[in-house]
Write an enzyme that holds these catalytic residues in place. Sequence first.
Site, mmCIF file in Angstrom:
data_model
loop_
_atom_site.group_PDB
_atom_site.id
_atom_site.type_symbol
_atom_site.label_atom_id
_atom_site.label_comp_id
_atom_site.label_asym_id
_atom_site.label_seq_id
_atom_site.Cartn_x
_atom_site.Cartn_y
_atom_site.Cartn_z
ATOM 1 N N LYS A 165 -10.778 -23.744 -60.516
ATOM 2 C CA LYS A 165 -12.051 -24.289 -61.017
ATOM 3 C C LYS A 165 -11.802 -25.574 -61.817
ATOM 4 C CE LYS A 165 -13.049 -20.487 -63.339
ATOM 5 N NZ LYS A 165 -11.891 -19.642 -63.007
ATOM 6 N N ARG A 174 -21.094 -16.091 -66.742
ATOM 7 C CA ARG A 174 -20.052 -15.152 -66.346
ATOM 8 C C ARG A 174 -20.492 -13.708 -66.509
ATOM 9 N NH1 ARG A 174 -15.014 -18.429 -67.401
ATOM 10 N NH2 ARG A 174 -13.272 -17.042 -67.140
ATOM 11 N N ARG A 215 1.210 -22.439 -64.462
ATOM 12 C CA ARG A 215 0.313 -23.512 -64.919
ATOM 13 C C ARG A 215 0.814 -24.110 -66.237
ATOM 14 N NH1 ARG A 215 -5.887 -22.337 -65.531
ATOM 15 N NH2 ARG A 215 -5.122 -20.542 -66.699
ATOM 16 N N ARG A 221 -0.957 -21.829 -71.669
ATOM 17 C CA ARG A 221 -2.047 -21.177 -72.394
ATOM 18 C C ARG A 221 -1.636 -19.796 -72.903
ATOM 19 N NH1 ARG A 221 -7.395 -21.881 -68.733
ATOM 20 N NH2 ARG A 221 -7.579 -19.666 -69.219
ATOM 21 N N ARG A 279 -8.527 -10.333 -67.196
ATOM 22 C CA ARG A 279 -9.457 -11.379 -66.735
ATOM 23 C C ARG A 279 -9.946 -11.075 -65.323
ATOM 24 N NH1 ARG A 279 -5.345 -15.838 -68.202
ATOM 25 N NH2 ARG A 279 -6.556 -17.433 -67.150
HETATM 26 P P1 AP5 Z 1 -6.936 -24.058 -62.556
HETATM 27 O O1 AP5 Z 1 -7.678 -25.155 -61.884
HETATM 28 O O2 AP5 Z 1 -6.498 -24.262 -63.949
HETATM 29 O O3 AP5 Z 1 -7.696 -22.650 -62.375
HETATM 30 P P2 AP5 Z 1 -9.034 -22.094 -63.058
HETATM 31 O O4 AP5 Z 1 -9.851 -21.480 -61.967
HETATM 32 O O5 AP5 Z 1 -9.671 -23.141 -63.898
HETATM 33 O O6 AP5 Z 1 -8.409 -20.922 -63.908
HETATM 34 P P3 AP5 Z 1 -8.658 -20.490 -65.425
HETATM 35 O O7 AP5 Z 1 -7.477 -19.663 -65.838
HETATM 36 O O8 AP5 Z 1 -9.005 -21.670 -66.275
HETATM 37 O O9 AP5 Z 1 -9.874 -19.560 -65.260
HETATM 38 P P4 AP5 Z 1 -10.380 -18.522 -66.249
HETATM 39 O O10 AP5 Z 1 -11.723 -18.293 -65.716
HETATM 40 O O11 AP5 Z 1 -9.509 -17.335 -66.419
HETATM 41 O O12 AP5 Z 1 -10.267 -19.273 -67.674
HETATM 42 P P5 AP5 Z 1 -11.327 -20.051 -68.598
HETATM 43 O O13 AP5 Z 1 -10.606 -21.118 -69.282
HETATM 44 O O14 AP5 Z 1 -12.538 -20.382 -67.822
HETATM 45 O O15 AP5 Z 1 -5.648 -23.751 -61.607
HETATM 46 C C1 AP5 Z 1 -4.691 -22.757 -61.960
HETATM 47 C C2 AP5 Z 1 -3.287 -23.240 -61.554
HETATM 48 O O16 AP5 Z 1 -3.183 -23.282 -60.131
HETATM 49 C C3 AP5 Z 1 -2.926 -24.659 -62.037
HETATM 50 O O17 AP5 Z 1 -1.571 -24.691 -62.372
HETATM 51 C C4 AP5 Z 1 -3.224 -25.559 -60.807
HETATM 52 O O18 AP5 Z 1 -2.410 -26.718 -60.795
HETATM 53 C C5 AP5 Z 1 -2.903 -24.613 -59.641
HETATM 54 N N1 AP5 Z 1 -3.749 -24.808 -58.480
HETATM 55 C C6 AP5 Z 1 -5.100 -25.038 -58.453
HETATM 56 N N2 AP5 Z 1 -5.551 -25.114 -57.184
HETATM 57 C C7 AP5 Z 1 -4.479 -24.899 -56.386
HETATM 58 C C8 AP5 Z 1 -4.301 -24.847 -54.949
HETATM 59 N N3 AP5 Z 1 -5.341 -25.022 -54.103
HETATM 60 N N4 AP5 Z 1 -3.048 -24.605 -54.474
HETATM 61 C C9 AP5 Z 1 -2.012 -24.425 -55.303
HETATM 62 N N5 AP5 Z 1 -2.096 -24.491 -56.671
HETATM 63 C C10 AP5 Z 1 -3.327 -24.702 -57.201
HETATM 64 O O19 AP5 Z 1 -11.698 -18.921 -69.635
HETATM 65 C C11 AP5 Z 1 -10.731 -18.452 -70.540
HETATM 66 C C12 AP5 Z 1 -11.313 -17.365 -71.418
HETATM 67 O O20 AP5 Z 1 -12.394 -17.902 -72.196
HETATM 68 C C13 AP5 Z 1 -11.944 -16.169 -70.685
HETATM 69 O O21 AP5 Z 1 -10.974 -15.202 -70.317
HETATM 70 C C14 AP5 Z 1 -12.910 -15.649 -71.760
HETATM 71 O O22 AP5 Z 1 -12.215 -14.943 -72.762
HETATM 72 C C15 AP5 Z 1 -13.430 -16.940 -72.377
HETATM 73 N N6 AP5 Z 1 -14.647 -17.417 -71.683
HETATM 74 C C16 AP5 Z 1 -14.764 -18.547 -70.928
HETATM 75 N N7 AP5 Z 1 -16.007 -18.659 -70.435
HETATM 76 C C17 AP5 Z 1 -16.692 -17.579 -70.875
HETATM 77 C C18 AP5 Z 1 -18.021 -17.111 -70.700
HETATM 78 N N8 AP5 Z 1 -18.911 -17.777 -69.951
HETATM 79 N N9 AP5 Z 1 -18.373 -15.953 -71.302
HETATM 80 C C19 AP5 Z 1 -17.517 -15.277 -72.073
HETATM 81 N N10 AP5 Z 1 -16.237 -15.632 -72.275
HETATM 82 C C20 AP5 Z 1 -15.824 -16.778 -71.689
HETATM 83 MG MG MG Z 2 -10.054 -23.410 -65.964
#
Ligand code: AP5
Ligand code: MG
Length: 225
Positions: free
Chosen positions: A15, A90, A129, A162, A173
């Site tokens: 994402k 979410r 990552r 992270r 997650r």
């Molecule tokens: P990356 O692009 O970083 O993946 P991502 O989908 O953004 O993964 P996240 O870990 O950020 O998602 P998440 O939903 O768990 O975390 P968030 O920060 O939103 O890619 C991942 C890796 O793969 C990278 O190294 C990249 O280079 C590689 N990659 C990407 N595409 C690739 C491909 N096609 N091929 C190969 N490699 C690839 O949320 C974190 C926390 O915040 C949550 O757990 C929760 O506690 C809280 N939170 C956030 N939003 C909410 C909400 N709305 N409500 C409540 N709590 C929330």
């Molecule tokens: Mg992300």
Amino acid sequence: MTLNMLIMGPAGAGKGTMSELIEKKYNVAHISTGDMFRSEIKNNTELGQKATEYIKQGLLVPDEVTIAMVLKRMSQPDCDGGYLLDGFPRSLVQANVFDTKVIETPKEVNIVINLTVDKEALFDRIENRRICRQCGAVYNMHTLPPKVEGVCDNCGGELYQRADDNRESLERRMQSYEEETFPVLTHYRRLNLVHDVNASQTIEEVWADVQKVIDGFIAEHQEGK
Ligand code: AP5
Ligand code: MG
């Protein structure tokens, strides 16, 4: 009509990676709730203190905290030209409150991009990552390494891992995604807004498919449909 988008998918689906590209090409405001929480934690604000334990454990931050943060951000003028919400809504509660606020306004959602990927690939992506402390650019030790280990190509900042990028937190997650976020996807599917993109491909291939979705929407809109 502006591009009002959500990008969905489990942890590690890509994402953030796609959001960086979309923001640059289509000039929309990228709003990542995860990034917002991490910035609050870094600055040790009251909101950051509330969120930190949930995030470390891989649990959702309570809805009322998250919703208030997003609605405040959405009221800023840069969102008037289109937005991309990454990681929100979410839960069904978040989706319902959000929909009620934006429905029949110029900010009503018009595209939901859903990144689908095999569970096994996610662990590998997350464990490898690395993120820039300064500019937030996302790298991967296997699939997208920086030119110099530990250093950001864009700004020379230090790369870090992270606090929630470990197996235990990732398992939670994934579980919260299946239990709380999957119903949100079903909700937007019923509204015919969801475009599934196979995110098991290379970053370039996923990006090509994402552009097809957005360009398709723009073309359709220009034809006045
Ligand atoms: P990356 O692009 O970083 O993946 P991502 O989908 O953004 O993964 P996240 O870990 O950020 O998602 P998440 O939903 O768990 O975390 P968030 O920060 O939103 O890619 C991942 C890796 O793969 C990278 O190294 C990249 O280079 C590689 N990659 C990407 N595409 C690739 C491909 N096609 N091929 C190969 N490699 C690839 O949320 C974190 C926390 O915040 C949550 O757990 C929760 O506690 C809280 N939170 C956030 N939003 C909410 C909400 N709305 N409500 C409540 N709590 C929330
Ligand atoms: Mg992300």
